[in-house]
Write an enzyme that holds these catalytic residues in place. Sequence first.
Site: not given
Length: 241
Positions: A45-47, A86
């Site tokens: 979810r935040d790569l 992000t």
Amino acid sequence: METDLRSYSAKKSLLNWKKRFNIIEGIAQGLLYLHKYSRLKVIHRDLKASNILLDEDMNPKISDFGLARIFGLKGLEENTDRIVGTYGYMSPEYAMNGVVSIKTDVFSYGVLLLEIVSSMKNNSCYHSGYPVNLIGYAWQLWNEGKGLELIDPTIIDESFPSSEILRCIHVGLLCVQDQAKDRPTMLDVATMLSSETVQLLPPKQPAYLNNFVQEKSSEVSEIKPENCSINDVTISEMKAR
């Protein structure tokens, strides 16, 4: 000692194409493990670039699982009111509707791949007079048959493998398609990167072609935030090291 990928933005000449391709493949293998081969299915979810660590041999490792979502082995997707991550790397169905699936990470991976190839960041504009971001710029060049213009000039020399780099751009565009069902799985991505004999489908129009669209999606996502990262603070600058 490990260093995150973003920190190499001022040292992009250190990343020749061979090293960049190794990073691209390594991240794909890491996500494939999380999605398919780990004991439980994990959605990161935040790569983004700052969550990719490189060791002294430039081998990548996915880090920071603070926002990760764990699924059962048979879980396909879930809806959540707590949208985290992000902006610029978030898939449209997640940013707008809170739908989480493995295709959420696939979208983020596609953005990251395009950033690694180009040494550009997705939340900047790349066309005078039109607010097109990196995804829109890559899509525009691809449709005009000018995909090679996306490549970071520092990796272009007499021996650079143009067909391999164009294939990576093609895979990146497949990953950032607007509809989750049109995006490949990470197993598909790993196969497409490792084999030149696999035929790639033509990419459809990506999501977030310009920064105006991203700004609108950000406003929607901020209604129910959970430690959301704001673009001007954490969007990674993929002028790779």
